[in-house]
Design a protein around this motif. Structure first.
Motif, mmCIF file in Angstrom:
data_model
loop_
_atom_site.group_PDB
_atom_site.id
_atom_site.type_symbol
_atom_site.label_atom_id
_atom_site.label_comp_id
_atom_site.label_asym_id
_atom_site.label_seq_id
_atom_site.Cartn_x
_atom_site.Cartn_y
_atom_site.Cartn_z
ATOM 1 N N ASN A 101 9.099 -9.397 4.144
ATOM 2 C CA ASN A 101 7.831 -9.024 4.915
ATOM 3 C C ASN A 101 6.627 -9.494 4.149
ATOM 4 O O ASN A 101 6.776 -10.071 3.176
ATOM 5 N N THR A 102 5.476 -9.504 4.976
ATOM 6 C CA THR A 102 4.292 -10.272 4.508
ATOM 7 C C THR A 102 3.948 -9.467 2.979
ATOM 8 O O THR A 102 3.278 -10.111 2.060
ATOM 9 N N ASP A 103 4.038 -8.278 2.871
ATOM 10 C CA ASP A 103 3.818 -7.411 1.540
ATOM 11 C C ASP A 103 4.946 -7.625 0.522
ATOM 12 O O ASP A 103 4.893 -6.832 -0.431
ATOM 13 N N GLN A 104 5.849 -8.381 0.786
ATOM 14 C CA GLN A 104 7.114 -8.523 0.125
ATOM 15 C C GLN A 104 8.002 -7.748 -0.146
ATOM 16 O O GLN A 104 9.055 -7.492 -0.901
ATOM 17 N N THR A 105 7.840 -6.595 0.748
ATOM 18 C CA THR A 105 8.813 -5.563 1.013
ATOM 19 C C THR A 105 10.229 -6.160 1.772
ATOM 20 O O THR A 105 10.082 -7.235 2.513
ATOM 21 N N ILE A 106 11.239 -5.526 1.497
ATOM 22 C CA ILE A 106 12.617 -5.843 2.328
ATOM 23 C C ILE A 106 12.728 -5.169 3.370
ATOM 24 O O ILE A 106 12.888 -3.879 3.393
ATOM 25 N N SER A 107 13.097 -5.813 4.762
ATOM 26 C CA SER A 107 13.836 -5.016 5.711
ATOM 27 C C SER A 107 15.117 -5.741 6.190
ATOM 28 O O SER A 107 15.283 -6.949 5.847
ATOM 29 N N VAL A 108 15.767 -4.942 6.891
ATOM 30 C CA VAL A 108 16.994 -5.269 7.575
ATOM 31 C C VAL A 108 16.438 -5.609 8.992
ATOM 32 O O VAL A 108 16.203 -4.677 9.705
ATOM 33 N N LEU A 109 16.911 -6.759 9.482
ATOM 34 C CA LEU A 109 16.645 -7.047 10.886
ATOM 35 C C LEU A 109 17.968 -7.459 11.751
ATOM 36 O O LEU A 109 18.666 -8.296 11.404
ATOM 37 N N ASP A 142 0.904 -1.035 0.007
ATOM 38 C CA ASP A 142 -0.028 0.069 0.090
ATOM 39 C C ASP A 142 0.876 1.156 -0.067
ATOM 40 O O ASP A 142 0.361 2.221 -0.675
ATOM 41 N N ARG A 143 2.130 1.066 0.533
ATOM 42 C CA ARG A 143 2.914 2.335 0.873
ATOM 43 C C ARG A 143 4.456 1.994 0.785
ATOM 44 O O ARG A 143 4.814 1.002 1.304
ATOM 45 N N LEU A 144 5.306 2.931 0.102
ATOM 46 C CA LEU A 144 6.606 2.783 0.319
ATOM 47 C C LEU A 144 7.271 4.251 0.591
ATOM 48 O O LEU A 144 6.818 4.924 -0.063
ATOM 49 N N ASP A 145 8.008 3.958 1.645
ATOM 50 C CA ASP A 145 8.944 5.420 2.096
ATOM 51 C C ASP A 145 10.126 5.214 1.372
ATOM 52 O O ASP A 145 11.108 4.238 1.706
ATOM 53 N N VAL A 146 10.656 6.203 0.651
ATOM 54 C CA VAL A 146 11.950 6.310 -0.115
ATOM 55 C C VAL A 146 12.702 7.436 0.232
ATOM 56 O O VAL A 146 12.312 8.517 0.446
ATOM 57 N N LEU A 147 13.886 7.339 0.212
ATOM 58 C CA LEU A 147 14.795 8.397 0.415
ATOM 59 C C LEU A 147 15.315 9.073 -1.066
ATOM 60 O O LEU A 147 15.451 8.365 -2.031
#
Length: 477
Positions: free
Chosen positions: A199-207, A33-38
Motif C-alpha cells: 500500500n501507499t503507506d508501505q503496509t502489506i495487503s493480500v489482494l 498512522d494505524r495498524l490493526d493487529v491480531l
C-alpha cells in the motif's frame, strides 16, 4: 561514567524538545498512522527516517545506529519504562527486531507474540555518536484485537450483463510472514488471482482479483470474500458480503388485458405492461397487430381504450431502458360479433386445406392404380402364353443370338427405327385384310419391345388402353 552519559542523554533529549517546540525537527520519520493487529500474531511496522539539513553534518551512516521504540509518550526522561525496544539491547520488554537497513535509513520493525497490552501509540528514535534524536510529531497507533478486520470488496467498473467484470478483495496482512488466505463465494463460475500488495503507506495487503461474466439472474445476489488468518496453531476468520448490482436490459416483459374475454363495442378495456430491468424501464410502447400489419398505438405502462369496431386484434408492448428493450407476449382483444366471422374464416381455411389434402391423396391413389395396371399388363406379356407370340420370340432371339438389328427401310415410320423386328423374314404378298392384321400385330410387337426390351420411355397415360388392347390381342394370337 554512567552518570555523565545519562546527563548527556538528558541534555540532548531536552534540547531536542526545545527545538521541537520552536518547530525544528531533529528527525523526520515516516510510518503508518494505524495498524490493526491480531492477538498472538506478529506486527510489522513499516518505517523510514531522514535527517534535516541542520543536523546532516552530525549524522554518520557508517556508524552503527540503534533504533529505539517509545510507547505512549516520546518524552521518557522521567519514565524510562516507556522505552519498550532498543535494537542495541539483547533483552527488551517487547520481543522483536529491526528488519530494515538502518544505514539506508530504513527502520522497519517486527514485534512478535502481540498481546492486547500492546495497544498504544509508538514513536521512533535513533541513537548514535554523536547524534541522537526522536520524532515527536509522528507516531503509529497499534490496535490489538482478538478478531481480524473484515476484508474489503471493490468493483472495477460497471457490473453489466454479458460483460466480464473484475471484483477485488483486499485483506490487511499485519504479519507478512503469515498472510491471510482469501476465498470467494459467488453464484456463478469465476477465476481468481491472488498476490501480495504494498500500500501507499508501505503496509502489506493480500489482494484477490475475481473475474466473471454477470447475468441478470445475478442481480441482487450476495457474494462473499473470506479471509482466513493463521495464528499459532489455529485460524481466525473474517468475511465481507456484498450484494451485486447488475445492469441489464428489460427481461420477463409481460402484457395483460382486462377483461380477458370478448367485449362489446363501446366497452372499456385496460392493457398493462410489466418488466424487470436495471436501471428501471424508462419507456413502454404499445403495438396492435391487425390484418397482418403492426401499428404503434400508445405509450405508457397502461393503455386504456373504449373499444371500437377497428380495435380488435392482437396487442403487445415493448419495455426499454438505457441497455436495450424487451418485447412482451401477444394478447388478443376479441370483439363480440366479429369473433363469428373470424371463426368462419378459420373454418373455411381449415376446410380448404383439408380438401386440398384429400385431392392430392385421390390423385396419388389413381396414379398408383394406373401404374399397377401398367405393371400387371407388362407382366402378362412376359408370361408363358406371351412367349409363344412373335414379341416374345423377337426379344428372346435378339438377346440369345446377340445379332445386331438390320437397318430398317427408309420409308418406314420414325418410331419403328427403335424396334427389333426383322422385316426381311416377313411375307410381302398378303391379301389386303390379312396384311392389315399382320401389320397391326407387328405394331403391337413393337410397342411391347419398345417398353420392356429396350427400356424406352413409358407411353403417355392416355395411350395405355390402346397398349393393353394390343398386348391382349398379341397374347391371344
Amino acid at each position: 561514567m554512567a552518570c555523565s552519559e545519562n546527563m548527556f542523554f538528558l541534555i540532548g533529549f531536552f534540547m531536542s524538545g526545545v527545538l521541537a517546540c520552536f518547530g525544528q525537527r531533529d528527525l523526520i520519520t515516516t510510518m503508518p498512522d494505524r495498524l490493526d493487529v491480531l492477538t498472538g500474531s506478529c506486527v510489522q511496522i513499516p518505517c523510514s527516517f531522514d535527517i534535516p539539513d541542520l543536523h546532516k553534518d552530525k549524522f554518520n551512516s557508517a556508524i552503527l545506529l540503534s533504533g529505539v521504540w517509545i510507547k505512549e509518550n516520546p518524552y521518557f526522561g522521567e519514565r524510562p519504562d516507556r522505552v519498550i525496544f532498543n535494537s542495541s539491547e539483547t533483552v527488551n520488554r517487547y520481543q522483536g527486531k529491526i528488519t530494515g537497513n538502518m544505514s539506508q535509513k530504513n527502520c522497519t520493525t517486527v514485534f512478535f507474540n502481540v498481546t492486547t497490552s500492546y495497544s498504544d501509540i509508538y514513536y521512533f528514535r535513533i541513537e548514535s555518536k554523536p547524534f541522537r534524536a526522536t520524532d515527536p510529531e509522528k507516531s503509529v497507533y497499534i490496535d490489538v484485537r482478538d478478531l481480524p478486520s473484515s476484508p474489503i470488496i471493490s468493483v472495477s467498473g460497471e457490473v453489466k450483463e454479458g460483460t466480464p467484470v473484475s471484483l477485488n478483495c483486499s485483506a490487511f496482512a499485519p504479519c507478512p510472514e503469515h498472510p491471510p488466505e482469501l476465498t470467494w463465494i459467488l453464484p456463478t463460475q469465476f477465476t481468481t488471482e491472488n498476490q501480495l500488495h504494498k500500500n501507499t503507506d508501505q503496509t502489506i495487503s493480500v489482494l484477490s482479483t475475481m473475474t466473471f461474466t454477470p447475468s441478470y439472474l445475478h442481480h441482487e445476489k450476495n457474494i462473499t470474500c473470506t479471509a482466513v488468518y493463521p495464528v499459532g496453531t489455529s485460524n481466525k476468520t473474517a468475511e465481507h458480503n456484498m450484494m451485486l448490482n447488475v445492469s441489464f436490459s428489460p427481461k420477463d416483459t409481460l402484457a395483460s388485458i382486462s377483461p380477458a374475454d370478448s367485449v362489446s363495442v363501446g366497452s372499456c378495456v385496460n392493457l398493462t405492461c410489466s418488466s424487470t430491468a436495471n436501471p428501471p424501464v424508462t419507456n413502454f410502447t404499445w403495438f396492435q397487430i391487425s390484418g397482418g400489419k403492426t401499428t404503434q398505438v400508445a405509450s405508457g405502462l397502461s393503455y386504456t381504450l373504449n373499444v371500437t369496431a377497428g380495435d380488435g386484434g392482437q396487442y403487445f408492448c415493448e419495455a426499454r431502458n438505457s441497455h436495450g428493450c424487451g418485447k412482451s407476449n401477444e394478447v388478443q382483444l376479441a370483439i363480440k360479433g366479429q369473433e363469428e366471422t373470424v371463426n368462419t374464416m378459420v373454418f373455411g381455411i381449415a376446410a380448404g386445406t383439408l380438401g386440398v389434402l384429400l385431392l392430392i391423396s385421390l390423385i396419388s391413389v389413381i396414379g398408383w392404380r394406373r401404374n399397377s395396371r401398367l405393371h400387371d399388363g407388362l407382366e402378362r406379356t412376359d408370361s408363358p402364353q406371351g412367349q409363344n407370340s412373335p414379341v416374345g420370340t423377337v426379344c428372346t432371339n435378339q438377346a440369345t443370338a446377340g445379332e445386331e438389328p438390320e437397318e430398317p427401310a427408309e420409308d418406314q415410320p420414325e418410331e419403328i427405327q427403335y424396334g427389333d423386328i426383322d422385316f426381311s423374314k416377313l411375307q410381302t404378298k398378303e391379301i389386303p385384310a390379312a396384311a392389315q392384321d399382320r401389320v397391326q400385330g407387328q405394331e403391337s410387337e413393337y410397342a411391347e419391345v419398345n417398353v420392356t426390351g429396350r427400356g424406352a420411355q413409358e407411353p403417355p397415360l392416355n395411350n395405355l388402353d390402346g397398349l393393353y388392347a394390343q398386348v391382349n390381342k398379341t397374347g391371344g394370337c
